[in-house]
Design a protein around this motif. Structure first.
Motif, mmCIF file in Angstrom:
data_model
loop_
_atom_site.group_PDB
_atom_site.id
_atom_site.type_symbol
_atom_site.label_atom_id
_atom_site.label_comp_id
_atom_site.label_asym_id
_atom_site.label_seq_id
_atom_site.Cartn_x
_atom_site.Cartn_y
_atom_site.Cartn_z
ATOM 1 N N LYS A 1 0.957 -1.073 0.044
ATOM 2 C CA LYS A 1 0.023 0.081 0.081
ATOM 3 C C LYS A 1 0.934 1.215 -0.051
ATOM 4 O O LYS A 1 1.518 1.780 1.060
ATOM 5 N N GLU B 1 1.923 5.090 0.094
ATOM 6 C CA GLU B 1 1.533 6.257 0.732
ATOM 7 C C GLU B 1 2.046 7.468 -0.162
ATOM 8 O O GLU B 1 3.300 7.614 -0.489
ATOM 9 N N ASN B 2 1.143 8.377 -0.644
ATOM 10 C CA ASN B 2 1.601 9.429 -1.525
ATOM 11 C C ASN B 2 1.051 10.775 -1.233
ATOM 12 O O ASN B 2 0.222 10.774 -0.347
ATOM 13 N N LYS C 1 1.565 12.752 -8.012
ATOM 14 C CA LYS C 1 1.814 12.306 -6.653
ATOM 15 C C LYS C 1 3.322 11.990 -6.561
ATOM 16 O O LYS C 1 3.786 11.443 -7.381
ATOM 17 N N THR D 1 5.671 8.901 -0.437
ATOM 18 C CA THR D 1 6.254 9.310 0.570
ATOM 19 C C THR D 1 6.534 8.097 1.662
ATOM 20 O O THR D 1 7.320 8.294 2.540
ATOM 21 N N TYR E 1 5.267 3.623 2.183
ATOM 22 C CA TYR E 1 4.469 2.440 2.055
ATOM 23 C C TYR E 1 4.389 1.380 3.180
ATOM 24 O O TYR E 1 5.071 1.697 4.090
ATOM 25 N N GLU E 2 3.294 0.740 3.126
ATOM 26 C CA GLU E 2 3.060 -0.275 4.109
ATOM 27 C C GLU E 2 2.920 -1.546 3.487
ATOM 28 O O GLU E 2 2.123 -1.722 2.366
ATOM 29 N N THR F 1 1.787 -6.156 9.883
ATOM 30 C CA THR F 1 2.412 -5.474 8.754
ATOM 31 C C THR F 1 3.880 -6.138 8.569
ATOM 32 O O THR F 1 4.359 -6.668 9.606
#
Length: 147
Positions: free
Chosen positions: A31, A33-34, A47, A50, A52-53, A132
């Motif tokens: 996932k 993160e932007n 975008k 920045t 991620y997960e 995670t």
């Protein structure tokens, strides 16, 4: 020839290399993160990545409680519920090809069932481990399939 890979041909090994026998579902998602940014010259919106997960979800039958007991023992001892690694394999039984993915640094931080009993339910009881991971790597990849 048009075919589809079916997720039933799945196996999962824990960090000791032992098969987790009763796995029903494994889902590992990246996932990103932007951050929305605007390019000054063209005023175009875009975008920027920045962070991620990597979310991990493992669903298995209650019959496979060995892994769950180990995690709950860590919890009771005040340690993080942690799996150093798991390896998941997806097989294409028609061609014999295999995709294997190594998932490392798995922190289990979602709820874990301690006791579940459903008197009027004839379905089996499942355990869900969610959390995670910090990294993934493809150990074996599927070849490029021709349509």
């Amino acid at each position: 020839m048009e075919r589809e890979l079916i997720g039933r041909n799945l196996s999962l090994q824990d960090d000791n290399g032992e098969d987790v026998q009763t796995v029903k579902e494994v889902e590992v998602l990246l996932k990103p993160e932007n951050l929305d940014i605007v390019r000054a010259r063209r005023m175009a919106k875009t975008k920027q990545l920045t962070g991620y997960e990597i979310s991990v979800k493992i669903v298995m039958s209650k019959l496979e409680s060995r892994l769950r007991y180990r995690l709950l023992d860590d919890f009771k001892a005040g340690r993080t519920m942690f799996l150093p690694r798991i390896t998941g394999s997806l097989d294409d039984r028609i061609t014999g090809n295999t995709e294997r993915v190594l998932i490392t640094g798995i922190h289990i931080h979602e709820e874990i069932d301690i006791l579940v009993a459903k008197i009027d339910d004839n379905n089996g009881i499942d355990i869900t481990l969610s959390g995670t991971a910090t990294d993934f790597d493809f150990v074996d990849k599927f070849p490029d399939y021709m349509a």
